[in-house]
Each structure stands twice: as structure tokens, then as C-alpha cells.
Design a protein around this motif. Structure first.
Motif, PDB file in Angstrom:
ATOM      1  N   LEU A   6       3.504   6.040  -5.279  1.00  0.00           N
ATOM      2  CA  LEU A   6       3.462   6.125  -6.739  1.00  0.00           C
ATOM      3  C   LEU A   6       2.355   7.080  -7.186  1.00  0.00           C
ATOM      4  CD1 LEU A   6       4.294   4.982  -9.595  1.00  0.00           C
ATOM      5  CD2 LEU A   6       2.397   3.381  -9.318  1.00  0.00           C
ATOM      6  N   LEU A   7       1.184   6.913  -6.590  1.00  0.00           N
ATOM      7  CA  LEU A   7       0.045   7.732  -7.011  1.00  0.00           C
ATOM      8  C   LEU A   7       0.303   9.209  -6.733  1.00  0.00           C
ATOM      9  CD1 LEU A   7      -3.047   5.574  -5.946  1.00  0.00           C
ATOM     10  CD2 LEU A   7      -1.693   5.467  -8.028  1.00  0.00           C
ATOM     11  N   ARG A   8       0.986   9.492  -5.639  1.00  0.00           N
ATOM     12  CA  ARG A   8       1.259  10.894  -5.298  1.00  0.00           C
ATOM     13  C   ARG A   8       2.228  11.542  -6.279  1.00  0.00           C
ATOM     14  NH1 ARG A   8       1.170   9.076   0.058  1.00  0.00           N
ATOM     15  NH2 ARG A   8       3.422   8.882   0.148  1.00  0.00           N
ATOM     16  N   GLY A   9       3.234  10.788  -6.727  1.00  0.00           N
ATOM     17  CA  GLY A   9       4.204  11.366  -7.648  1.00  0.00           C
ATOM     18  C   GLY A   9       5.060  12.421  -6.976  1.00  0.00           C
ATOM     19  N   ASP A  33       5.123  16.014  -7.836  1.00  0.00           N
ATOM     20  CA  ASP A  33       4.588  17.383  -7.792  1.00  0.00           C
ATOM     21  C   ASP A  33       3.177  17.389  -7.221  1.00  0.00           C
ATOM     22  OD1 ASP A  33       6.598  19.000  -8.771  1.00  0.00           O
ATOM     23  OD2 ASP A  33       6.125  18.538 -10.865  1.00  0.00           O
ATOM     24  N   HIS A  72       3.859   1.764  -0.902  1.00  0.00           N
ATOM     25  CA  HIS A  72       4.548   1.999  -2.159  1.00  0.00           C
ATOM     26  C   HIS A  72       3.596   2.510  -3.227  1.00  0.00           C
ATOM     27  CE1 HIS A  72       7.958  -0.360  -0.554  1.00  0.00           C
ATOM     28  NE2 HIS A  72       8.644   0.361  -1.409  1.00  0.00           N
ATOM     29  N   LEU A  73       2.407   1.957  -3.241  1.00  0.00           N
ATOM     30  CA  LEU A  73       1.442   2.383  -4.254  1.00  0.00           C
ATOM     31  C   LEU A  73       0.966   3.805  -3.959  1.00  0.00           C
ATOM     32  CD1 LEU A  73      -0.068   1.652  -6.779  1.00  0.00           C
ATOM     33  CD2 LEU A  73      -1.784   0.477  -5.401  1.00  0.00           C
ATOM     34  N   ASP A  74       0.744   4.102  -2.691  1.00  0.00           N
ATOM     35  CA  ASP A  74       0.371   5.477  -2.324  1.00  0.00           C
ATOM     36  C   ASP A  74       1.422   6.469  -2.805  1.00  0.00           C
ATOM     37  OD1 ASP A  74      -2.156   5.385  -1.097  1.00  0.00           O
ATOM     38  OD2 ASP A  74      -1.300   4.562   0.731  1.00  0.00           O
ATOM     39  N   HIS A  89       0.815  -1.218   0.000  1.00  0.00           N
ATOM     40  CA  HIS A  89       0.000   0.000   0.000  1.00  0.00           C
ATOM     41  C   HIS A  89       0.842   1.258   0.000  1.00  0.00           C
ATOM     42  CE1 HIS A  89      -4.045  -1.674   1.577  1.00  0.00           C
ATOM     43  NE2 HIS A  89      -3.807  -1.954   0.322  1.00  0.00           N
TER      44      HIS A  89
END
Lengths: 365, 630
Positions: A354-357, A359, A350-352, A348
Motif C-alpha cells: 500500500l505504501l509503495r503505491g 508509481d 500488504h501494508l508495504d 506487513h
């Protein structure tokens, strides 16, 4: 799941069976519906007889096929199986084998399925070297659609769709496979159970794509196509049995040999007595350079099949595509410490991330 | 000297230049600056299919439009307030859409006799008075850029390539954008080439300072942040959101993902993105062709992965047979079609709602497939998760429709927490599921879940569940080959019933009818959501009540869609095709919807839809007819 490694590289990662298995367990409850006398029966019997010896779990074996008479094969084995669409079995098998290292994946195809409509997938499977065993049943005719010429039919063949004789030049499947960077290429005969089994055994042991061309008689639409190679009277002079490390000799008393033609640089058949044994080529299936294997594949006459080598033309080591793909996946997981169990909290976070990026901005509560 | 700052509520800027001028990059950076400032925004990149069309020609013009505002906006805007034209071709191609009074920023260096002749200008428009209707700012952008970067010792060509950053710096000053993100972006992007890096940064700063000092610009503008729902935001494009949605969907289903794909515009970016995320158990397979891409994905699904393929219209055509096989095998498979203008190769970089009917009917036999469509760039994320949910729950191929406009367009996205996303249950079969008459426990691959009609998903490696499946018709239950006529009819109807059953899991259609007295419903699907929404707002401001609804589920439709349609006197269906949804609605509900169709390869403008709705409103009887209650 136990994953005791087997000695053969081709089955590395496939779980072994704790108990001995027999032929009956590998036979499904479906009635076999090939024409009586079809060469497919002999191949099925050989495979059903040979699979239990592999010692891997039956549920970890998958047979994938396309469309055609030969492609009914998976229905008759009590393993997992997919009867796919015309020509696409190597693609199905590539997806399956790449995503599942614990499976022994087999492709059953024919000369129409594998070399005509599915030619593209076949060459790319060979090029990638996915860990698959591809059995190409070559009867040099379309059987299921009732008797049209196929991409391996000899020139001039009279069929339903070529009443004046075929003007197409045929493929030589072994030459094609070697040209497509195949790491394992063999050829055998439906009726020679011992030879068939020995080639399949080598094919399974090979890690990467193994292509085995099986000359198979269609007794309805192309009966006797391989008689020259099977009849007692003719086979000795027509069939060349390749054995790694052995001089390539044939004829009833081994009186013929394959030798280099000094004039052309290619190969030719000559009486051993005439050229001398030291001039007879010693077969090297493991040679890195595929040139001699290719030259051997060109010995046979495309029409009559005289001087046809069988056995293993080439068997060399090159990393298998699916192993390399999985290696990259493993590496990425290790580097980032992600778990294969995607439901976990670490997954989770790691995926969070990724989604945030990189910027982001926050809008007040 | 302190310059005056004017407050405005929204601005539309278009950067236009040659394909080699870096307009997409400039637009992208301006977008990031704007996003981080907190404006709502929407973007529209527009570029030629040719990698490098001849320089300075009309076909070589590439542009990037951004609309940003202090309030919620829905489209990248119709007509720009500011046009940056880097050469005569960019001016000529974009001037027709520039309203009078708009601001024009032009690189005068590029207006040479030769460049003017290339695009058919007899006289220089900067000198012949033809631009009098605009606030034209004509500068020697190229030479000012080369001057600003001369200390870094670059070749003339390399030096002049920084002019997009000069222009970006100027426009960033003009609209008081924060510059940190662009500076750190340039640091990172060109970090390995210090001279290029420093030149780009210097050009960007010089552009900003030029705005600050040049007398030509008396004022700069401020667009305040928009009010948005509280949360963490980022800017995201449709293809990126789609890739993330697929990863999130697979993760929430606890499945490894296998993408089989073949490069095609405008879908390739999804392949590129997913290939970066191996750590999430994502395998990407660049296949030998479109057919192998989807077929390998289906093979992986048989093995217990989430099989995914990404493509565009021509690739969909090639995948048809395998999608049909997926219907017969009843395995999960997600097919993403990033639509583009057709038929055949059509216009690869131009958008169109081209493939609804292909998705619906483009297979032999009765081969129903659920279809979902995304309505905005960020919505691609949620739509992808929904596609995964349907595919896994119902064991079926699902087609997800996006398009070129969504794929490359971007908007702010409120980033969700993974833990809040729906959990998807794959529930692999592990045990025999049937008892024969003689008391044996066996596995029947086509024995169904009574609620969803889904068949069990038994993956190789599971002892006792060995089975063979294929494209031939199967007997109900045990799944052996069957040519029995009654069984075939039963199986055909069951596969349809399974897809129809998906409707029971779909929420009622949301209808936006603020005054509850609308007699017109505007119904759309896919990327027309923004312009339809903007048009509905505009129409309402003129006192005409109008309702808006947008379909995410196109097969099956939401269960209450028929009631919704019959509630309104008129239903207007705008589509970027010749009426594909209209055809389905008429066939399904016998409702005579009014089609509004354009196929120009470009999204609708809100203005044209405003006109279409107003026109339709004018045809209504003044006395409302009796309407059925919902």
C-alpha cells in the motif's frame, strides 16, 4: 471467548454465560442517589432483575448514557459503562457497537438528553438501525437542572423557565422514532414491572435499534404526570395495551376499540358495541408499512395523554448498520487474504504494498 | 531538425485556467512525470471553494504550481518561470506574480471579446503590447485540440475538454518529461470510454509534437535528477500520507482503527482514503455531524479500537466537548485537524495555521491534550504514527495539526519498510490490579503506571474488570464519582502531569546551525518548514549565519526548548496567524521572541522570509553579547 449463539437475534454474537447469574451480581457497589420516590428506581430494579435472565456474560454488556437524572443509571449496574456527555450517548454507542459485535450495548437517555440536545444522534441511530437498545426515560420535565420544561412537556406547562406557560409544541417520541425509520418502537410504564420487562425482552431480541419510551414519574418537578394512565379509576379508559395479532380494545370490559375513521382515513376510538368487533383494528407490529403504527402513536392526547397506547408499536426486520459494516470489512479481508492479526508478516507485506503505491522510482544505493 | 536542449537546475511552472479546465489533473500528471524522472519537487494546488464558480471569471480560476529541481528543494517556489494561462481570467489572476522574462503560454482561442470583458480587460493583452516583458507563446490551443481529436467523433464540448492534455503534452516536451506514466494513466482513467480515452491520448501527443515541430520553441529544457538518499521513492500528498500514517500506526499497535468523521474541506480526502482500506481493519463511519464523528470514535476506543477523527477548524470547535470527555476518560483518541483560514467558515480552501490555540485551550476546565504538527506533506506520515504512539501509550486524546497547504501539496517520499516502523504497545488490562485492605483483588480503572501516569485500558468483554467511567470527576485509583476538593486538585494536576510526562519521550530539538555561530534562531511549526528552510539557506548564502529549528511537538514542548531559545540573541517565529506559537513561547519561557505574521490564506514565500531574517540581522549589535552556553 465462547460465542454460543443465543436464540434471539439481538444478542447474536454475544458470548453466553456458563453459569446462572443473579441480580446481586448485576448490582454495583455504588449508592443509588435518585430522589426518594423517583420512577427511576423501579426501572433500575426491573433491569437488574431482567439482565441475569438474558444468559449472556456480564462483562459483555455495556450501558452508555448521556447527562441527566436517568443517565446516572450505568453507575448502578456492575457491567461495563460510560456516563458520557449531554445527548451524545447514541453516538458513543454507535462507535462501540459497530466495532464490537460481541457486546450487548444499551443506551439510557431522557426526554431532554435524547430529544433535545441529542435529538440529532437519536434520529440517526434509528435511521441506521445500529444494534442498540435505547431506553428513553420520559418524565416530561428537566429534573437534574431543577424543573424546566422539556421537549415532551405539554403546551401551557408552567415551569421555572415558563412562568406564563410553555408555548412550545411537544414531541411525541414514538411518532418521532417512526418518522426516523425506526425498526422497533415500544412504550411502557415505570410502575408496571411486568409490562416493562416484557417490552424490554422484545427489545433485546430485536436486531437493530430498539427504542423503548418509558413513562417515568418525577415526583419532585412533575409529580403525577402519568397518573391518568396509572390510577385505578382512570387507567382502563386511558391506556390502550397493544398486543400483536389482537384486536385493539380497552376499557374495563374491553368495551372500547380502535377503528378506522371512514371520514378521515385515520383512526378513532369507538365503543365496540357501536361499530362491531369486526371493525376493531387488529394490531400488526410487523407490518412493513409504518402508517398504522404512526396513526396509533397519534391517538393519545398530547396534553392529558388520554388514549395512550403502550406496548410494541412496530417491530420489523431491516439489516443492522453494524452488521453491514462488519460484513464489508470481512469481505475486504477475505478478498485480500489479510489477517485480523495486524502484527503478522502477511499484514506487513500488504501494508508495504500500500505504501509503495503504483508509481515508484528507485534512487541508487 | 534536432532542437537544442538546455540544462537548467530548477523550474517553477504554474498551470492556470478555469475550474472546469482540468488544471489540477494536468498539474498532477506533470508532477508524476517529474517524480518518476527523479527530480526533487514540491507542489501547490490552489483552487476556489466553489465547485463550479461561473466560467471564465476571476473567482473561478484554479491553478497548480510545481517546483522541481536537480537538488533538494523545500517549497513550491515563489514566482513561476512558466505560466500556462488557459483563459483571460487565469492570465489576469496570475500575471502579477510572473517575473519579467518568464515564459507565458496562452490559449488565444479563449481571448474573445466576451471573455475579456468578463474580467475587465478593455483591450486584448495579447495584442496591445502589454505582455512584451514576457516570452509569450500565444496559440489556438482549443482549436488545435479539437482538430487533433476530430477523428473520435466527440461533441465540440467534449473535444475541447482535452485541451488540458494538449497543454500538458506541450509542457512535457518543453521539459523533456517521461510520458509513460501519463499515457498509462489515461488508459486506466478513461478505459471505459474509448473515445474519450483516445482523444485525451491524441491531444497529449499532439501537444508534445507541436512543441517538437513548432518553430516558436527553439529550445527545450532538461532538469537533471536530484541527488537523494538511496531508496524507493514515490510522490505523496499530505492527506494521503496522513491516512497511511494512521493505518501504519494502528497496525503497529495491533489495533483495529475506527474513524468517525464528517465531510469538511480540506480534510475529507482522509476519510475518502481510509474508507478504501477496510482490509487493514479500518472501519470508517460517516457520522451525522462533527460531534457524532469524534464521539463514536471515543466509544470505539472504549471498546479497544484506535478511535480517530478527521476535521478542520469549524469541526474542531464542535468536537471540543467530546475531546474534554476523552481527557476525563483517559482513552486513546487521535484528532486530525487539517487547518484552514478562519474564523468561522473563513476560507475553506485556503491554508492558515489557524488552530494552535484552539487545540491548546479550546476546552472547558483544565483539559491538557498533547499536540503534534506535520511539517511537510510526507512528514504527515511520521507525525500520524507519533500521534498514535502518544495516544495509545498515554491513554489520551492527541491533536494532530496539518493544514490545507500540506494536505493538497505533494513531494517525493522515501517509502519506509513497515517492519522498521516503531512498535506501539496497547497492553490491555486483563487482571485485577489492586488488593483491598480486606485482601480482595479488584480492578481500579484509575490506578496509574508510575512512569507514564497512564491508566489501564480494560475493554468490555474482559471478565472481572467491569467498571463505569464518565465525565464526572473521579476519585484517584478506584475511579468512583468524587466531589472531594483535595481529590479534584490532585486529579487536575495528575492529568497535567501525565501530558507533561510525554516530554520525557521526545528527542531533543534538532537545530540546524551549520556554522555554529548563528545569533538568530528561526523557529517554526507546521507547514512553514519549507519556506523557512529555503529562506535560511538564502540568508546564509549572503554570509549571515542563521539557525533553524522546527517543532513537531507543540504540547508538551521538547524538554530542551527553553535552553535552545535562550542560546540565541534573537528568535524569529514566522507563523501564518497572528502569533499563536509566539504567545505560548513567551508565556512558557519568558523569551521575547520576534513574531513574523501573515494571514493571506497562502504559504509564505521564501523571499519574504529572507527579507524578514535579514532585517532582524541588521538590528543585531555588531559585538556579540554574552550568550549562555548550552
Amino acid at each position: 471467548m465462547t460465542t454460543t449463539d443465543l436464540p434471539v437475534p439481538g444478542l447474536r454474537g454475544v458470548p453466553t454465560s456458563d453459569v446462572p447469574q443473579n441480580r446481586k451480581e448485576f448490582t454495583s457497589d455504588q449508592e443509588v442517589r435518585w430522589c426518594p420516590g423517583c420512577g427511576d428506581y423501579a426501572i433500575l430494579a426491573a433491569v437488574q432483575g431482567f439482565l441475569p435472565d438474558l444468559g449472556v456474560k456480564r462483562e459483555n454488556i455495556v450501558f452508555v448514557s448521556g447527562i441527566g437524572c436517568s443517565s446516572r443509571f450505568p453507575y448502578y449496574l456492575d457491567t461495563y459503562g460510560i456516563h458520557g456527555i449531554h445527548g451524545r450517548a447514541p453516538a458513543i454507542a454507535t462507535g462501540l457497537a459497530t466495532s464490537r459485535p460481541d457486546l450487548s450495548v444499551w443506551v439510557i437517555t431522557g426526554d431532554g438528553d435524547g430529544l433535545s440536545i441529542g435529538g440529532n444522534h437519536l434520529i440517526h441511530a434509528l435511521r441506521r438501525n445500529v444494534n442498540l437498545n435505547i431506553l428513553l426515560f420520559n418524565n416530561r420535565i428537566y429534573g437534574l437542572t431543577k424543573g424546566q420544561y422539556s421537549p415532551t412537556s405539554e403546551r401551557g406547562k408552567i415551569t421555572k423557565s415558563t412562568p406564563l406557560g410553555s408555548v412550545d409544541a411537544p414531541f411525541n417520541p414514538v411518532s418521532l422514532a417512526l418518522g426516523a425509520e425506526a425498526t422497533f418502537v415500544g412504550r411502557t410504564l415505570d410502575t408496571d414491572r411486568k409490562h416493562l420487562t416484557s417490552v424490554l425482552r422484545e427489545a433485546v431480541a430485536h436486531r437493530g435499534t430498539s427504542l423503548v419510551e418509558i413513562y417515568q414519574n418525577c415526583n419532585i418537578y412533575n409529580d403525577g404526570a402519568f397518573d391518568l394512565l396509572k390510577d385505578k379509576d382512570t387507567r382502563d379508559d386511558a391506556l390502550i395495551r397493544l398486543e400483536h395479532g389482537q384486536p385493539i380494545r380497552f376499557g374495563a370490559d374491553g368495551e372500547l376499540g380502535v377503528t378506522r375513521d371512514p371520514a378521515t382515513g385515520g383512526l378513532r376510538v369507538a365503543p365496540v358495541a357501536e361499530v362491531g368487533l369486526e371493525q376493531v383494528l387488529v394490531h400488526d407490529a410487523h407490518a412493513d408499512d409504518p402508517a398504522l403504527a404512526f396513526a396509533l402513536s397519534r391517538l393519545s392526547d398530547p396534553g392529558s395523554l388520554a388514549h395512550t397506547p403502550i406496548g410494541i408499536f412496530r417491530s420489523v426486520q431491516r439489516p443492522a448498520y453494524d452488521d453491514l459494516v462488519r460484513e464489508q470489512l470481512e469481505l475486504a479481508r477475505d478478498e485480500h487474504g489479510t489477517s485480523t492479526d495486524s502484527g503478522t508478516e502477511i499484514g506487513h507485506s500488504h501494508l508495504d504494498q500500500l505504501l509503495r503505491g503504483a508509481d515508484t522510482w528507485t534512487v541508487g544505493p | 531538425m534536432t532542437k537544442q536542449v538546455l540544462q537548467v537546475d530548477r523550474v517553477i511552472i504554474r498551470f492556470a485556467g478555469d475550474s472546469g479546465d482540468g488544471m489540477q489533473l494536468a498539474g498532477d500528471r506533470f508532477t508524476q512525470e517529474t517524480a518518476s524522472f527523479g527530480n526533487d519537487l514540491s507542489t501547490l494546488p490552489n483552487f476556489p471553494a466553489e465547485i463550479r464558480a461561473p466560467a471564465g471569471t476571476l473567482p473561478g480560476v484554479s491553478s497548480f504550481q510545481i517546483h522541481f529541481a536537480d537538488h533538494d528543494i523545500l517549497t513550491p517556489g515563489d514566482a513561476p518561470d512558466v505560466l500556462v494561462a488557459m483563459n483571460p481570467a487565469a492570465l489576469k489572476a496570475n500575471l502579477p506574480e510572473l517575473p519579467r522574462g518568464a515564459t507565458l503560454i496562452v490559449d488565444a482561442d479563449e481571448f474573445t471579446t466576451r471573455n475579456l470583458a468578463k474580467v475587465g480587460y478593455d483591450a486584448n493583452p495579447l495584442e496591445d503590447g502589454s505582455l512584451e516583458a514576457y516570452q509569450t507563446h500565444s496559440f489556438n490551443l482549443t482549436s488545435m485540440t479539437t482538430e487533433a481529436v476530430k477523428e473520435f467523433g466527440l461533441s465540440r464540448k467534449d473535444a475541447s475538454r482535452a485541451k488540458n492534455m494538449y497543454a500538458l503534452g506541450l509542457v512535457s516536451w518543453l521539459y523533456n518529461r517521461p510520458t509513460d506514466s501519463t499515457l498509462s494513466f489515461l488508459q486506466a482513467k478513461f478505459g471505459r470510454n474509448p473515445a474519450i480515452r483516445d482523444a485525451n491520448i491524441a491531444a497529449f501527443r499532439a501537444g508534445w509534437n507541436f512543441g517538437e515541430t513548432a518553430e516558436a520553441f527553439a529550445v527545450s529544457y532538461q532538469v537533471s535528477p536530484a541527488e537523494m538518499k538511496a531508496g524507493l521513492y514515490r510522490n505523496i500528498s499530505g492527506n494521503l500520507a496522513l491516512a497511511y500514517g494512521l493505518i501504519a500506526g494502528a497496525q503497529r499497535a495491533s489495533l483495529p482503527m475506527f474513524l468517525g468523521s464528517y465531510p469538511i474541506t480540506p480534510a475529507s480526502d482522509v476519510l475518502h482514503e481510509l474508507s478504501k482500506h477496510k482490509k487493514f481493519d479500518v472501519t470508517t463511519f460517516q457520522a451525522e455531524d462533527e460531534i457524532a464523528g469524534v464521539t463514536a470514535a471515543l466509544g470505539a476506543s472504549f471498546g479497544g479500537s484506535l478511535g480517530v477523527t478527521t476535521t478542520s477548524g469549524p469541526g474542531m470547535a464542535l468536537k471540543s466537548e467530546t475531546i474534554g470527555l476523552g481527557v476525563a476518560l483517559e482513552l486513546p483518541l487521535v484528532i486530525c485537524d487539517i487547518q484552514r483560514a478562519g474564523p468561522s467558515t473563513g476560507m475553506p480552501t485556503k491554508t492558515e495555521q489557524a488552530d494552535l490555540l484552539q487545540s491548546m485551550f479550546g476546552r472547558n476546565g483544565e483539559a491538557p491534550v498533547p499536540i503534534v504538527a506535520a511539517q511537510s506533506p510526507a512528514d504527515c506520515f511520521d507525525t500520524a504514527i507519533e500521534a498514535v504512539r502518544i495516544a495509545v501509550t498515554y491513554r489520551t486524546p492527541v491533536i494532530l495539526l496539518s493544514d490545507g497547504y500540506l494536505a493538497n501539496g505533494s513531494e517525493p517520499w522515501r517509502v519506509p519498510q513497515v517492519a522498521e516502523l516503531p512498535v506501539i504497545r496497547a497492553d490491555f488490562a486483563t487482571e485485577p490490579n489492586h488488593e483491598t485492605e480486606d485482601g480482595q483483588h479488584v480492578f481500579w480503572p484509575y490506578k496509574r503506571d508510575p512512569e507514564t501516569l497512564a491508566r489501564p485500558w480494560a475493554v468490555p468483554g474482559t471478565p472481572g474488570l467491569e467498571h463505569r467511567i464518565g465525565g464526572l470527576e473521579k476519585a484517584d485509583g478506584h475511579g468512583n464519582i468524587s466531589y472531594d476538593s483535595a481529590n479534584h486538585e490532585f486529579m487536575v494536576r495528575t492529568r497535567q502531569a501525565k501530558v507533561d510526562a510525554v516530554a520525557r519521550s521526545i528527542a531533543p530539538l534538532e537545530v540546524d546551525d551549520p556554522t555554529s555561530d548563528a545569533r538568530i534562531l528561526v523557529l517554526g511549526w507546521g507547514s512553514t518548514y519549507g519556506p523557512i528552510g529555503a529562506a535560511c539557506r538564502a540568508v546564509r548564502e549572503h554570509g549571515i549565519p542563521v539557525a533553524q529549528a522546527h517543532l513537531r511537538h507543540l504540547n508538551p514542548f521538547p524538554p530542551d526548548l527553553g535552553d535552545v531559545l535562550r542560546h540565541y540573541d534573537r528568535v524569529l517565529v514566522p507563523e501564518m496567524n497572528l502569533g499563536q506559537l509566539s504567545l505560548l513561547l513567551r508565556a512558557h519561557y519568558l523569551v521575547d521572541v520576534v513574531s513574523y505574521n501573515r494571514v493571506r490564506g497562502l504559504p509564505f514565500s521564501a523571499a519574504e522570509l529572507t527579507g524578514a531574517i535579514t532585517e532582524l540581522a541588521d538590528t543585531l549589535d555588531p559585538e556579540p553579547t554574552e550568550v549562555s552556553t548550552r
